[in-house]
Design a protein around this motif. Structure first.
Motif, PDB file in Angstrom:
ATOM      1  N   TYR A 159      -5.508   3.131  -1.885  1.00 10.67           N
ATOM      2  CA  TYR A 159      -4.272   2.712  -1.220  1.00 10.67           C
ATOM      3  C   TYR A 159      -4.237   3.168   0.239  1.00 10.67           C
ATOM      4  CZ  TYR A 159      -2.379   1.255  -5.728  1.00 10.67           C
ATOM      5  OH  TYR A 159      -2.167   0.609  -6.917  1.00 10.67           O
ATOM      6  N   GLY A 202       2.036   1.764  -3.428  1.00  7.74           N
ATOM      7  CA  GLY A 202       0.942   2.294  -4.235  1.00  7.74           C
ATOM      8  C   GLY A 202       0.728   3.776  -3.987  1.00  7.74           C
ATOM      9  N   ASN A 206      -7.307   6.316  -6.629  1.00  9.68           N
ATOM     10  CA  ASN A 206      -6.263   5.392  -6.203  1.00  9.68           C
ATOM     11  C   ASN A 206      -5.699   5.791  -4.837  1.00  9.68           C
ATOM     12  OD1 ASN A 206      -6.460   3.789  -8.469  1.00  9.68           O
ATOM     13  ND2 ASN A 206      -4.843   4.876  -9.591  1.00  9.68           N
ATOM     14  N   ALA A 262       0.834  -1.204   0.000  1.00 13.43           N
ATOM     15  CA  ALA A 262       0.000   0.000   0.000  1.00 13.43           C
ATOM     16  C   ALA A 262       0.865   1.250   0.000  1.00 13.43           C
ATOM     17  CB  ALA A 262      -0.928  -0.016   1.214  1.00 13.43           C
TER      18      ALA A 262
END
Length: 656
Positions: free
Chosen positions: A630, A19, A626, A16
């Motif tokens: 994340y 990301g 996104n 994560a």
């Protein structure tokens, strides 16, 4: 159990975090030219065999994927090269279009003003004020020719500067791309993957390279790019960058050409070898528009000077002297190749001898070891100079007299541009109004004692008059018995034509010095032409004498004014004005064509960029989503680790 769960949460936390970092990287570089969006690609971690089944160990970041479509990128590069070339072409040609067509600065007003001055002089019996006005109009016309040519020369210098700048930039881009090939290859060898940001930077450099010249890109070894230009000349191969050079033409030191450097040798590339980009556009503009336009303008100047001088020499000035050249006729531009053999003694001269046969082309004179050949560069038609005399051989090709002398070595060559300097060297040679040859050199008369109604016209002369005029005065007498005019110069042919210019034949032929009288016929001999009309009486006489004074006689200036509508060019089918109008039309049509193609190129580039951006562009809305995704994944992975810690603490408390 808790240890495994803690490890699983840790991998999720790291994934994560990767990301979030990648998404943040996309957001902050969204407006960076050439940036391609990146996405974290996750994969499941290795599994464990627990005896009762396989248990996962979490996740791992498989790669940071760079979204880029090479097929779409190639389309963008090609569209960019095409548009940049058309923009470069249009920026240059629009200057010529505006200049030639302008009603103030163009040639047409000055050309019309000059012939108006000639016609006004004829209408005012060649008075001193009208002579001065005509001479002033001639000076204005010469100044306009020179100003137009000077402006074209400035544009030519601009093309040279564009070539120098583009070559410098191309060499710089080539070196930077080669350096990036090296860096990317080093990372790829060490880590088995290429750094995305360096790939973006290299692709952007290749894109910018295409604004200067069309570059063909092919993948090379170890994640490198191989770039070639022109007809396949390599510009970048792996870590090595090749160089271009802007060098002076060996046959025209004012002209820059592009050469390809291999070691210590520079091979000159043809103008049509490099396409696209600012460099390709500038080279195409120079060869297809600038050179022809300057030569066409020079052709108008040379044609006007040639024909005006020829007629002016057939007249008399106010002092009774034959007219001389009124305008200067520029010689052809001739220059030898600086690489010709030092021992060669060849000299080449070229002079326009017939403007009507000019082929609107430059020429190359070369020695093949046996013969000299004149090659017309517009279509590569070759004419051999045979037989050749080293003391000097003259041969007329396309209305240009080529005179070649001396000894040459094989491959010696000369560049000949027949009309390129016509406008720059167009000057008025007559400085005194009294030197304008307005009068004709012959005058006719008939005595009042003639009994018939026959009349003789004012005499005219042509170029043959200067070469072999008969002794004047002479008297023509009509003999009723034979029906002939007698008194023509003995031994000199007399040509008799009807009112349409068709020949009249006598059968049987009259004796020498005689010609049959025909009402309305024109009699030409020794460059003199007179027309006879009416019915003569027996013994009627007609005198042809030299004109004793040029004052008040405007026959020759009238003929000079007629040159405005005379078909001078293109095998006698185009006038001065129509020839210039053709130049204006050609440049104007080409300007519209380039402009339309540039607009189409802009649309094509926009479409290609849009298609490429759909794949590689950063969508901020998507990236914001996104971020949330994340962030939640990060929090969830943290919760997993928190639970793993609680379980571990519980186990410890049981042990106590």
């Amino acid at each position: 159990m808790s240890g495994n769960l803690l490890s699983i949460g840790k991998t999720g936390l790291f994934a994560a975090q990767a990301g979030l970092s990648t998404t943040g990287h996309n957001i902050t570089n969204a407006n960076v030219a050439g940036y391609n969006r990146q996405v974290v690609v996750q994969a499941t971690g290795p599994f464990l065999d627990t005896g009762v089944g396989f248990q996962g160990t979490g996740t791992q970041v498989a790669q940071i994927k760079r979204y880029s479509d090479e097929f779409l990128n190639t389309q963008v590069r090609n569209a960019q090269a095409s548009k940049s070339g058309l923009d470069s072409y249009h920026a240059q040609i629009s200057q010529i279009d505006n200049m030639l067509a302008d009603q103030t600065s163009g040639l047409s007003p000055s050309l019309q003003g000059f012939f108006k001055g000639v016609q006004d002089m004829a209408a005012n019996r060649a008075s001193v004020p009208s002579r001065q006005s005509m001479l002033s109009a001639a000076d204005t016309l010469a100044t306009r020719f020179q100003a137009l040519d000077s402006r074209l020369g400035e544009i030519r210098e601009g093309v040279n500067r564009t070539i120098e700048t583009s070559v410098t930039m191309i060499n710089s881009y080539a070196q930077q791309i080669a350096d990036l090939n090296d860096k990317i290859g080093s990372f790829a060898s060490a880590m088995q993957r290429a750094p995305n940001d360096l790939l973006d930077k290299r692709d952007q450099l290749v894109m910018e390279l295409n604004t200067h010249v069309k570059a063909n890109v092919t993948p090379g070894d170890n994640n490198s790019l191989t770039i070639s230009i022109g007809s396949g000349q390599p510009l970048v191969v792996g870590q090595k960058a090749f160089q271009l050079a802007a060098s002076k033409s060996p046959t025209d030191l004012t002209r820059l050409e592009v050469g390809y450097v291999t070691g210590s040798k520079v091979t000159v590339l043809a103008d049509n070898a490099l396409s696209g980009g600012a460099l390709g556009g500038a080279l195409e503009f120079r060869s297809k528009t600038l050179d022809p336009a300057q030569s066409a303008l020079g052709k108008v100047a040379i044609g006007l000077a040639f024909e005006f001088n020829a007629q002016h020499r057939l007249g008399l000035d106010q002092n009774g002297n034959p007219g001389g050249d009124f305008f200067s006729v520029a010689p052809a531009y001739v220059n030898k190749n600086i690489n010709n053999a030092l021992a060669s003694t060849t000299a080449v001269q070229a002079v326009v001898s017939d403007p009507s046969k000019l082929a609107d082309s430059d020429y190359k004179v070369e020695f093949d070891g046996t013969n000299f050949n004149v090659i017309r560069l517009s279509d590569n038609k070759k004419t051999a100079i045979t037989p050749y005399d080293a003391n000097g051989t003259t041969q007329t090709i396309d209305g240009v007299d080529f005179t070649i002398s001396g000894r040459a070595a094989r491959d010696d060559e000369f560049l000949v541009r027949p009309t390129i300097g016509g406008a720059a060297n167009f000057k008025v040679l007559v400085a005194d109004v009294a030197s304008i040859a307005a009068a004709a050199p012959v005058a006719t008369s008939s005595p009042l004692s003639n009994t018939g109604t026959a009349r003789i016209s004012e005499g005219k002369v042509d170029a043959d008059f200067l070469a072999g005029a008969p002794a004047l005065p002479l008297t023509l007498t009509f003999d009723r018995a034979s029906g002939n005019l007698t008194g023509f110069p003995a031994g000199m042919a007399v040509r008799v034509t009807d009112s349409t210019g068709g020949p009249l034949r006598d059968d049987p032929a009259p004796p020498p010095g005689n010609a049959r009288f025909v009402d309305g016929a024109t009699y030409t001999f020794g460059g003199i032409s007179v027309t006879m009309t009416g019915v003569p009486g027996d013994g009627d006489s007609f005198t042809i004498a030299g004109n004793s004074s040029g004052v008040g006689d405007t026959r020759n200036i009238g003929l000079l004014g007629d040159l405005q509508t005379k078909n001078i060019f293109n095998n006698g089918t185009a006038t001065l004005q129509s020839s210039y109008a053709q130049l204006v039309s050609t440049v104007g049509n080409k300007t519209r064509e380039v402009q339309a193609n540039a607009s189409a190129g802009e649309a094509l580039l926009t479409q290609a960029r849009s298609a490429a951006q759909d794949v590689s562009g950063v969508n901020l809305d998507e990236e914001a989503t996104n971020l949330i995704k994340y962030q939640q994944a990060y929090q969830a992975a943290g919760k997993v680790m928190q639970i793993a810690g609680t379980i571990f603490d519980t186990l410890l408390s049981i042990g106590r």
